[in-house]
Design a protein around this motif. Structure first.
Motif, PDB file in Angstrom:
ATOM      1  N   ALA A 151      -0.857  27.149  28.967  1.00  0.00           N
ATOM      2  CA  ALA A 151      -0.488  27.476  30.346  1.00  0.00           C
ATOM      3  C   ALA A 151      -1.156  26.517  31.322  1.00  0.00           C
ATOM      4  N   PHE A 152      -2.409  26.162  31.051  1.00  0.00           N
ATOM      5  CA  PHE A 152      -3.117  25.207  31.904  1.00  0.00           C
ATOM      6  C   PHE A 152      -2.416  23.846  31.891  1.00  0.00           C
ATOM      7  N   ASP A 153      -2.090  23.371  30.697  1.00  0.00           N
ATOM      8  CA  ASP A 153      -1.425  22.064  30.595  1.00  0.00           C
ATOM      9  C   ASP A 153      -0.044  22.089  31.245  1.00  0.00           C
ATOM     10  N   ALA A 154       0.679  23.195  31.038  1.00  0.00           N
ATOM     11  CA  ALA A 154       2.040  23.287  31.591  1.00  0.00           C
ATOM     12  C   ALA A 154       2.042  23.468  33.099  1.00  0.00           C
ATOM     13  N   SER A 155       0.926  23.941  33.672  1.00  0.00           N
ATOM     14  CA  SER A 155       0.903  24.202  35.117  1.00  0.00           C
ATOM     15  C   SER A 155       1.085  22.933  35.938  1.00  0.00           C
ATOM     16  N   SER A 156       0.756  21.776  35.348  1.00  0.00           N
ATOM     17  CA  SER A 156       0.947  20.521  36.088  1.00  0.00           C
ATOM     18  C   SER A 156       2.421  20.219  36.312  1.00  0.00           C
ATOM     19  N   ALA A 157       3.301  20.929  35.580  1.00  0.00           N
ATOM     20  CA  ALA A 157       4.749  20.711  35.742  1.00  0.00           C
ATOM     21  C   ALA A 157       5.300  21.397  36.983  1.00  0.00           C
ATOM     22  N   VAL A 189       6.022  29.224  50.340  1.00  0.00           N
ATOM     23  CA  VAL A 189       6.538  30.042  49.228  1.00  0.00           C
ATOM     24  C   VAL A 189       5.460  30.229  48.167  1.00  0.00           C
ATOM     25  N   TYR A 190       4.656  29.183  47.936  1.00  0.00           N
ATOM     26  CA  TYR A 190       3.612  29.238  46.901  1.00  0.00           C
ATOM     27  C   TYR A 190       2.552  30.309  47.207  1.00  0.00           C
ATOM     28  N   LEU A 191       2.447  30.725  48.465  1.00  0.00           N
ATOM     29  CA  LEU A 191       1.482  31.777  48.826  1.00  0.00           C
ATOM     30  C   LEU A 191       1.745  33.076  48.062  1.00  0.00           C
ATOM     31  N   ILE A 192       2.937  33.221  47.511  1.00  0.00           N
ATOM     32  CA  ILE A 192       3.242  34.398  46.688  1.00  0.00           C
ATOM     33  C   ILE A 192       2.313  34.458  45.473  1.00  0.00           C
ATOM     34  N   VAL A 193       1.967  33.283  44.905  1.00  0.00           N
ATOM     35  CA  VAL A 193       1.156  33.238  43.678  1.00  0.00           C
ATOM     36  C   VAL A 193      -0.209  33.885  43.872  1.00  0.00           C
ATOM     37  N   PRO A 194      -1.021  33.483  44.865  1.00  0.00           N
ATOM     38  CA  PRO A 194      -2.313  34.161  45.026  1.00  0.00           C
ATOM     39  C   PRO A 194      -2.186  35.645  45.356  1.00  0.00           C
ATOM     40  N   VAL A 195      -1.129  36.023  46.075  1.00  0.00           N
ATOM     41  CA  VAL A 195      -0.924  37.446  46.375  1.00  0.00           C
ATOM     42  C   VAL A 195      -0.699  38.230  45.082  1.00  0.00           C
ATOM     43  N   VAL A 196       0.130  37.687  44.199  1.00  0.00           N
ATOM     44  CA  VAL A 196       0.392  38.346  42.915  1.00  0.00           C
ATOM     45  C   VAL A 196      -0.882  38.428  42.083  1.00  0.00           C
ATOM     46  N   ALA A 221      -0.835  38.737  28.750  1.00  0.00           N
ATOM     47  CA  ALA A 221       0.429  38.196  29.274  1.00  0.00           C
ATOM     48  C   ALA A 221       0.298  37.824  30.746  1.00  0.00           C
ATOM     49  N   ALA A 222      -0.373  38.678  31.528  1.00  0.00           N
ATOM     50  CA  ALA A 222      -0.547  38.408  32.963  1.00  0.00           C
ATOM     51  C   ALA A 222      -1.397  37.161  33.180  1.00  0.00           C
ATOM     52  N   ALA A 223      -2.468  37.013  32.383  1.00  0.00           N
ATOM     53  CA  ALA A 223      -3.342  35.847  32.539  1.00  0.00           C
ATOM     54  C   ALA A 223      -2.590  34.556  32.219  1.00  0.00           C
ATOM     55  N   VAL A 224      -1.810  34.580  31.145  1.00  0.00           N
ATOM     56  CA  VAL A 224      -1.021  33.395  30.797  1.00  0.00           C
ATOM     57  C   VAL A 224      -0.021  33.080  31.909  1.00  0.00           C
ATOM     58  N   PHE A 225       0.569  34.132  32.476  1.00  0.00           N
ATOM     59  CA  PHE A 225       1.556  33.956  33.544  1.00  0.00           C
ATOM     60  C   PHE A 225       0.941  33.305  34.775  1.00  0.00           C
ATOM     61  N   TYR A 226      -0.186  33.839  35.256  1.00  0.00           N
ATOM     62  CA  TYR A 226      -0.700  33.252  36.505  1.00  0.00           C
ATOM     63  C   TYR A 226      -1.445  31.943  36.266  1.00  0.00           C
ATOM     64  N   CYS A 227      -1.961  31.706  35.039  1.00  0.00           N
ATOM     65  CA  CYS A 227      -2.530  30.393  34.743  1.00  0.00           C
ATOM     66  C   CYS A 227      -1.437  29.319  34.760  1.00  0.00           C
ATOM     67  N   PHE A 236       0.919  29.103  36.801  1.00  0.00           N
ATOM     68  CA  PHE A 236       1.243  28.739  38.184  1.00  0.00           C
ATOM     69  C   PHE A 236       0.019  28.355  39.019  1.00  0.00           C
ATOM     70  N   ALA A 237      -1.182  28.459  38.434  1.00  0.00           N
ATOM     71  CA  ALA A 237      -2.351  28.279  39.289  1.00  0.00           C
ATOM     72  C   ALA A 237      -3.461  27.427  38.697  1.00  0.00           C
ATOM     73  N   SER A 238      -3.599  27.371  37.382  1.00  0.00           N
ATOM     74  CA  SER A 238      -4.838  26.841  36.801  1.00  0.00           C
ATOM     75  C   SER A 238      -5.022  25.340  36.952  1.00  0.00           C
ATOM     76  N   GLY A 239      -3.959  24.555  36.766  1.00  0.00           N
ATOM     77  CA  GLY A 239      -4.125  23.105  36.826  1.00  0.00           C
ATOM     78  C   GLY A 239      -3.049  22.396  37.615  1.00  0.00           C
ATOM     79  N   VAL A 240      -2.555  23.043  38.662  1.00  0.00           N
ATOM     80  CA  VAL A 240      -1.433  22.474  39.428  1.00  0.00           C
ATOM     81  C   VAL A 240      -1.783  21.136  40.058  1.00  0.00           C
ATOM     82  N   VAL A 241      -3.056  20.940  40.417  1.00  0.00           N
ATOM     83  CA  VAL A 241      -3.422  19.695  41.106  1.00  0.00           C
ATOM     84  C   VAL A 241      -3.246  18.481  40.208  1.00  0.00           C
ATOM     85  N   PHE A 242      -3.210  18.688  38.886  1.00  0.00           N
ATOM     86  CA  PHE A 242      -3.039  17.553  37.986  1.00  0.00           C
ATOM     87  C   PHE A 242      -1.581  17.130  37.868  1.00  0.00           C
TER      88      PHE A 242
END
Length: 558
Positions: free
Chosen positions: A215-221, A245-252, A70-76, A78-84
C-alpha cells in the motif's frame, strides 16, 4: 521513506527484566516489545502502566481485527507515501505556473525555467528529509500514546498539507513548500503506526506487513492518477480542486481511528509468552488470607486465558517452528549478532555503522535526486521533450508496480542469502543503475527505470535488515533511526546537485551522475570488503570453537 523490516516485528527491542541480562541473546528467554522509539531510554523513559496498555489479539473479535487490517491498508494506499509520486505531479504544477511569479522577476541569478525547477525540487527535497527525520518523534509518540494518537496526528498533518496546497496562491508564504512538507509528515504517522497490526494475526504477520508495504509503494500512484485526470480534463481539474477533494482522506482516517482502529497496540507474541513464563508469587501457607488466595487464583486464571488465547491465534507448534526458522536465518547471515553485546554509542562508532551509514546517505541522495530530476535529465540526454515525457510517464507507472512486485523476492533474498551477498547485490545493482543512467540510448533508459523501481524497495529493506542482524533489536530504534535521520538531513545536498546540474554543468546531467556513481561504488566496495573479511573471521572462530568443544568431549578420551 524506508521500510522497517526484520525477521519478526516482535523482536524490535529486548526489554530488561530482573531475571535476565539485557545483553542475553537466548531466543527462548527474550521478552519482546514492539518499539520504534529511537531515543535512548535515559532520555525518554518507557511509558508507565497508567499511560498505555497493550492488548492481546485474542481479546479482540476476529472480524474486528480483519476490518482493522483492511482499513489500515486502505488509508495507507491514499496517505502513506503520496509525496513520492512527485515525478507525476511536478508537470502539473509547472503547467499551472508554480513559482512563475517568483522566477519571472528580473535580475535573477538563473533562468526562469531553471529557477522553477530548483524551487519544485527543493519542495520535494524538504518533504523527503521530513519523511525520514519524522521517524525520531513518531517512535516515541507511538510507544507512549499508542497508534490512535499517531493516526490522528497523521490525519491532521495531511489535512493541513492538503489545505495549504489547495490555497497556496492566496497565502503570503510558500504554500507549496509547506503544504508538501505537511503531506510528507502525515505519511509516516499513518504508516508506521499501522505496523503493530501485524500482531493482530501473528500467524499471518508477514502477509500483513507485505500488504502495508504494498500500500505504501502503491500510494505514489495517486498523483499519477490525478495527472491523467488533469490531462483528460485539459487542465480544468487543477491542483487546487484536487487537494480540496483530497481532504476527504484525512477526514475518513480520523473517523476510522475513533470508530474502528485500536487505541492500544497489540501485544507481541514475546510479551504474551513473558506473561505466561512469569512466576506466580507464592506466599507461605500461614500467611495466605482469603484476599491473597483470590488474587493468586485470578493470576492463574489470567495465565490460563493467555495460554488459550495464544494457542488460538498462533497454534501450539507455530512458535517452535518459527524459532527454528529464525535460527537458520541467523546462521545464513554470517554476521548475525556481531555487535549485539555493545552499547548503541559503541555500535555507532564502529565501522559496521559508519560504512552502512555512508552508503545509505549516498544511495538515498541518488534515489531522491533521480525521482526529482528524471524528466530534466532525459530531456538533456535525448534532446527531446517528448521522449523525456514518455520515459517520465513510464517511470510514474513503474514506481508503484515495481515496489509491489519486489516484495516477495526481497524477503526470499534476505532470508536465504548471507549479508555479504545481499550487500554485494546492492552495490552491483546501484552501479548498474548508474551506468545505465549515463548511456544515451532508449533501451538503457527503460532498463534503468525497471532496475531502479525494483532496487529502491530492496535497498531500503536491506538496510533495516542489516541493522537488525548486525546491531540487534535492543538498539534497533536508536541505530537505524540515526542512519535514516542522517541520510535525510544529507538529502538537502540535492539542492546543491540541482545547481551543479543546471548551472555549473549547463544542463548536462552526466557529471553529477558520474560523481554519485563513483562515490557509491567506492563506499559500497569498502562496505562489502569489510563485512566479507569480518564474516570469514567469525566463521573461522566458530569452527575453531566447535573443534575445541569436540576434542574436549569426554568421549574422545576413550
Amino acid at each position: 521513506m524506508s521500510l522497517h523490516r526484520v525477521a519478526s516485528l516482535e523482536t524490535f527491542a529486548i526489554l530488561p527484566t530482573d531475571q535476565r541480562s539485557r545483553r542475553s541473546s537466548d531466543a527462548s528467554a527474550r521478552a519482546r516489545k514492539l518499539t520504534f522509539n529511537p531515543l535512548p531510554q535515559e532520555w525518554d523513559p518507557p511509558a508507565g502502566l497508567d499511560q498505555l496498555h497493550a492488548v492481546g489479539a485474542f481479546e479482540v473479535p476476529r472480524w474486528k481485527r480483519l476490518l482493522q487490517v483492511a482499513a489500515a491498508v486502505f488509508y495507507c494506499l491514499f496517505a502513506s507515501g503520496v509525496v513520492f509520486g512527485y515525478a507525476a505531479i511536478k508537470p502539473v504544477l509547472k503547467s499551472e505556473g508554480a513559482y512563475k511569479d517568483i522566477c519571472s522577476a528580473p535580475g535573477g541569478l538563473v533562468g526562469e525555467d531553471t529557477c522553477i525547477e530548483i524551487h519544485l525540487n527543493l519542495m520535494f527535497t524538504v518533504a523527503a528529509v521530513a519523511t525520514n527525520v519524522a521517524a525520531l518523534p513518531i517512535g516515541a509518540i507511538l510507544d507512549h500514546y499508542g497508534p490512535r494518537v499517531c493516526g490522528v496526528l497523521g490525519s491532521l498533518f495531511l489535512a493541513i498539507g492538503a489545505a495549504l496546497m489547495a490555497n497556496e496562491s492566496r497565502l503570503p508564504f510558500d504554500g507549496l513548500l509547506f503544504g508538501y512538507l505537511f503531506l510528507a509528515l502525515g505519511g509516516p504517522f499513518t504508516y508506521i503506526s499501522s505496523f503493530q497490526l501485524s500482531n493482530a494475526f501473528p500467524k499471518n504477520s508477514g502477509l500483513i506487513l507485505a500488504l502495508l508495504t504494498g500500500a505504501f509503494d502503491a500510494s505514489s500512484a495517486l498523483f499519477l492518477v490525478y495527472r491523467i485526470v488533469f490531462q483528460k480534463s485539459e487542465g480544468a481539474f487543477g491542483h487546487q480542486r484536487f487537494f480540496m477533494v483530497y481532504l476527504i482522506v484525512p477526514v475518513v482516517i480520523i473517523i476510522l481511528q475513533f470508530t474502528l482502529m485500536p487505541s492500544q497496540s497489540y501485544k507481541t507474541v514475546g510479551e504474551l509468552v513473558e506473561e505466561i513464563e512469569e512466576p506466580v508469587a507464592e506466599e507461605p501457607d500461614d500467611q495466605v488470607d482469603e484476599e491473597t488466595a483470590l488474587l493468586q487464583e485470578e493470576e492463574r486464571q489470567h495465565r490460563a486465558d493467555v495460554i488459550e488465547g495464544l494457542q488460538s491465534v498462533l497454534g501450539s507448534a507455530k512458535a517452535d517452528k518459527q524459532a527454528k526458522r529464525e535460527e537458520r536465518k541467523n546462521e545464513i547471515s554470517g554476521v548475525w549478532g556481531v555487535m549485539h553485546p555493545y552499547t548503541s554509542w559503541e555500535q555507532i562508532k564502529s565501522p559496521w555503522f559508519i560504512l552502512i551509514c555512508a552508503f545509505t546517505v549516498i544511495q538515498m541522495t541518488r534515489i531522491n535526486y533521480f525521482v526529482a530530476t528524471i524528466r530534466a535529465q532525459y530531456e538533456a540526454i535525448f534532446g527531446s521533450i517528448e521522449k523525456a515525457a514518455e520515459i517520465n510517464e513510464f517511470f510514474d507507472l513503474a514506481l508503484p508496480i515495481g515496489g509491489i512486485l519486489s516484495i516477495p523476492f526481497i524477503g526470499m533474498i534476505l532470508d536465504h542469502t548471507s549479508t555479504v551477498t545481499v550487500l554485494a547485490c546492492l552495490v552491483t545493482c546501484a552501479t548498474t543503475i548508474g551506468v545505465l543512467g549515463i548511456i544515451p540510448q532508449t533501451w538503457a533508459a527503460y532498463g534503468n527505470i525497471c532496475l531502479f523501481v525494483l532496487y529502491r524497495p530492496f535497498y531500503y529493506t536491506a538496510v533495516s535488515d542489516y541493522s537488525a542482524k548486525v546491531f540487534g533489536f535492543r538498539t534497533f530504534g536508536k541505530v537505524y533511526g540515526t542512519i535514516i535521520c542522517l541520510s535525510g538531513v544529507f538529502n538537502f545536498s540535492q539542492s546543491g546537485l540541482d545547481f551543479l546540474f543546471h548551472q555549473t554543468f549547463k544542463g548536462n546531467p552526466l557529471p553529477v551522475n558520474v560523481m554519485l556513481l563513483s562515490l557509491g561504488l567506492a563506499v559500497g566496495l569498502g562496505l562489502v570488503g569489510f563485512v566479507a573479511i569480518k564474516a570469514k573471521m567469525i566463521k573461522r572462530k566458530m569452527l575453531s570453537e566447535e573443534a575445541y568443544g569436540a576434542f574436549s568431549d569426554p568421549r574422545w578420551n576413550h
